[in-house]
Design a protein around this motif. Structure first.
Motif, mmCIF file in Angstrom:
data_model
loop_
_atom_site.group_PDB
_atom_site.id
_atom_site.type_symbol
_atom_site.label_atom_id
_atom_site.label_comp_id
_atom_site.label_asym_id
_atom_site.label_seq_id
_atom_site.Cartn_x
_atom_site.Cartn_y
_atom_site.Cartn_z
ATOM 1 N N SER A 90 41.899 -53.666 -40.109
ATOM 2 C CA SER A 90 40.465 -52.638 -40.950
ATOM 3 C C SER A 90 40.789 -51.225 -40.811
ATOM 4 O O SER A 90 41.337 -50.283 -40.077
ATOM 5 C CB SER A 90 39.980 -52.762 -39.984
ATOM 6 N N THR A 106 36.556 -53.630 -50.565
ATOM 7 C CA THR A 106 35.677 -53.633 -49.987
ATOM 8 C C THR A 106 34.991 -53.368 -48.778
ATOM 9 O O THR A 106 34.359 -52.465 -48.840
ATOM 10 C CB THR A 106 37.145 -53.992 -48.249
ATOM 11 N N ASN A 141 32.231 -53.825 -44.119
ATOM 12 C CA ASN A 141 32.592 -53.819 -43.832
ATOM 13 C C ASN A 141 31.917 -55.688 -43.175
ATOM 14 O O ASN A 141 30.239 -55.964 -43.718
ATOM 15 C CB ASN A 141 31.991 -53.347 -42.516
ATOM 16 N N SER A 142 32.454 -56.228 -42.612
ATOM 17 C CA SER A 142 32.225 -57.805 -42.721
ATOM 18 C C SER A 142 30.652 -57.702 -41.335
ATOM 19 O O SER A 142 30.129 -59.266 -41.622
ATOM 20 C CB SER A 142 33.101 -58.564 -42.061
ATOM 21 N N SER A 152 35.953 -56.363 -39.026
ATOM 22 C CA SER A 152 37.120 -56.539 -40.302
ATOM 23 C C SER A 152 36.286 -56.161 -40.972
ATOM 24 O O SER A 152 34.943 -56.236 -42.125
ATOM 25 C CB SER A 152 37.506 -57.718 -39.781
ATOM 26 N N GLU A 153 37.183 -55.865 -42.246
ATOM 27 C CA GLU A 153 36.952 -55.747 -43.783
ATOM 28 C C GLU A 153 37.248 -56.914 -44.848
ATOM 29 O O GLU A 153 37.915 -58.383 -44.513
ATOM 30 C CB GLU A 153 38.315 -55.103 -45.269
ATOM 31 N N GLU A 154 35.828 -57.069 -45.687
ATOM 32 C CA GLU A 154 35.622 -58.111 -46.001
ATOM 33 C C GLU A 154 35.778 -57.733 -47.941
ATOM 34 O O GLU A 154 34.793 -56.810 -48.315
ATOM 35 C CB GLU A 154 34.352 -58.331 -46.409
ATOM 36 N N ILE A 197 34.960 -57.982 -51.518
ATOM 37 C CA ILE A 197 33.973 -57.972 -52.490
ATOM 38 C C ILE A 197 34.487 -58.468 -53.728
ATOM 39 O O ILE A 197 34.256 -59.402 -54.530
ATOM 40 C CB ILE A 197 33.442 -56.807 -52.679
#
Length: 517
Positions: free
Chosen positions: A349, A410, A412-413, A417-419, A421
């Motif tokens: 992340s 991306t 923050n999920s 962590s990275e979501e 998009i």
């Protein structure tokens, strides 16, 4: 001398917990820096309008895994808090507490603009301290609600044995949510003045400025509300800060106001002494503009563009790292005219990626752009621009484990962590990326773009609804990042960072470099 117009806020940017002093004709200010380094920025002005960063109190507060962002969580929202700045007998002093270290720090120097700072540490937390010199005696006054006083040795290097160490006063409790904190202490005309911020649950129900006054330091104190105004901004009170005078005996205060995602922004306000009390504002209000009879000046902007055209590895003072950097992993000299950022650690992340290089953002709108040479990225690497707070958003290049390149946006999920998009296949070796910030009336939206030629821009992913959260306790920053998820040793070369405020390019005073690739 000339008439200078001061327009509030003096910065529409995160400069919180301000303390201000005047030494002869010059004003100096310190502000909270928390997890960013170098830390405790020192700003300078000759007219209270034009402020610029002239140095930092420390390069590294502590050297451990948390401060180095190697423990998987870091010290977001901790580090150095609410510093007190004082000048006494030829020496400048800065003190503050660090919650994560459970320590109190005092730094001293005779040259605030270029000298080295001597450091002294004390065990324990002295919350929101005010360093106070009463002739040759030295005290620190601190706390929230119940305000305490501790005497230090005359050289302010340790707690004085058998010195004063006691409860000084209990501040108002009835109808108060957040009791008094953020102390600033003064002695004038035979009286002791302690200034605080508090947040009542009654009346206007917003933060306000309080003064306690006594004829004896350890005596009984009387209390007065000396300022309660939000300047028409969502009932967010302007409070907490310093009072100071000009050479011609005019008085002013510098306080700050919560402005949501952009952070806590400072205001300079007139002060009038009424019946021995420092009453802030004009008829109880914060003026948008007023005239000062002070010198004109030039100054370096708070946030700047940078062409990275240096002959040594030395950053402009506008830049701060997100936690302690590894100085072996960045360079201006390995490829002159570029900022090279190499990977040396693995993470999953950007929030925990070491060597993210940041500047503040500014309202009402601002934009950051960079051009990256991504030729030497390795599989699993991710590099680009970040809108940095806990609710972060990024735009950049991400390589899969087989080496395929994608433009990715991306967020923050929710757990750090990275979501991803949106991701778009990308074949080129050069890419421009851009983030646009809108803080107008707490709109607090950021948008993310990429370009092949720097002219035609393609928006990627979703707009980010920016949120100021107390776990970071800092307004949004824009940052350059490069980190590895599977193998180290790759690098990205950043050609420049171009910054615009309200669609106007902001350059360094000395930087007229034009560069092409």
């Amino acid at each position: 001398m000339s008439q200078t117009t001061l327009t509030n806020p003096i910065f529409w940017s995160d400069v919180p917990d301000v303390d201000v002093i005047r030494v002869e004709e010059i004003y100096y200010m310190v502000s909270t820096s928390m997890h960013t380094v170098p830390g405790c920025p020192i700003m300078k002005s000759v007219n209270l309008v034009d402020w610029e960063i002239v140095g930092y109190v420390f390069d590294t507060l502590e050297e451990n895994d948390s401060h180095n962002l190697l423990d998987g969580k870091g010290i977001y929202g901790q580090g150095s808090w609410a510093a007190s700045l004082r000048y006494h007998n030829g020496t400048f002093y800065v003190c503050f507490s660090s919650n994560d270290m459970n320590q109190f720090y005092i730094y001293q120097t005779e040259d605030i603009e270029g000298g080295k700072w001597k450091r002294f540490t004390f065990e324990g937390i002295y919350h929101d301290p005010a360093l106070f010199f009463d002739d040759d005696r030295v005290f620190v006054i601190y706390g929230c609600g119940d305000i305490r006083i501790t005497e230090l040795t005359e050289d302010a290097t340790e707690v004085k044995p058998r010195g004063v160490h006691q409860l000084l006063l209990e501040t108002e409790k009835e109808g108060i949510g957040l009791r008094c904190e953020g102390c600033h202490a003064y002695k004038m005309n035979g009286h002791y003045y302690l200034l605080f911020i508090e947040w009542p649950k009654v009346g206007n129900q917003r933060r306000r400025q309080i003064c306690y006054r006594s004829g004896q330091l350890l005596g009984d104190y009387e209390r007065k509300v000396i300022f309660d105004d939000d300047m028409g901004y969502h009932n967010k009170g302007i409070a907490q800060g310093a009072i100071f005078d000009t050479p011609d005996n005019k008085w002013y205060a510098m306080l700050f106001q919560d402005h949501d995602a952009v952070g806590r922004i400072p205001y300079v306000l007139p002060v009038n002494w009424v019946d021995g009390w420092p009453i802030i504002g004009i008829d109880g209000r914060a003026p948008k503009d007023f005239e000062l009879n002070l010198p004109e000046s030039t100054h370096q902007p708070l946030v700047i563009s940078d062409e990275f055209a240096y002959i040594e590895n030395k950053l402009e003072l506008n830049w701060q790292w997100n936690h302690n950097p590894d100085n072996n992993l960045w360079s201006f000299v390995k490829r002159p005219g570029y900022l090279r950022m190499e990977t040396g650690y693995l993470t999953d992340s950007v929030l925990y990626a070491r060597n993210t290089l940041t500047q503040r953002t500014e309202g009402p709108t601002c934009t950051g752009i960079t051009l990256m040479d991504i030729t030497q990225m390795k599989p699993g690497d991710h590099a680009g621009l970040i809108a940095l707070q806990n609710s972060f958003g990024t735009i950049g290049i991400q390589l899969t484990e087989n080496g395929d390149r994608y433009v990715t946006m991306t967020k923050n999920s929710g757990d750090g962590s990275e979501e991803i998009i949106e991701k778009i296949p990308f074949q080129e070796n050069l890419i421009y990326v851009k983030i646009e910030f809108n803080f107008e009336d707490s709109c607090d939206v950021a948008k993310f773009y990429y370009s092949i030629d720097g002219t035609e821009w393609i928006e990627v992913g979703d707009a980010l609804n920016m949120k100021y959260t107390l776990d970071h306790f800092m307004g949004y920053r824009i940052g350059l990042f490069n980190y590895a998820t599977t193998q180290i040793g790759g690098h990205v070369d950043f050609a420049f960072f171009h910054y615009m405020k309200e669609n106007k390019v902001i350059k360094k005073i000395s930087d007229n470099v034009v560069k092409s690739i």
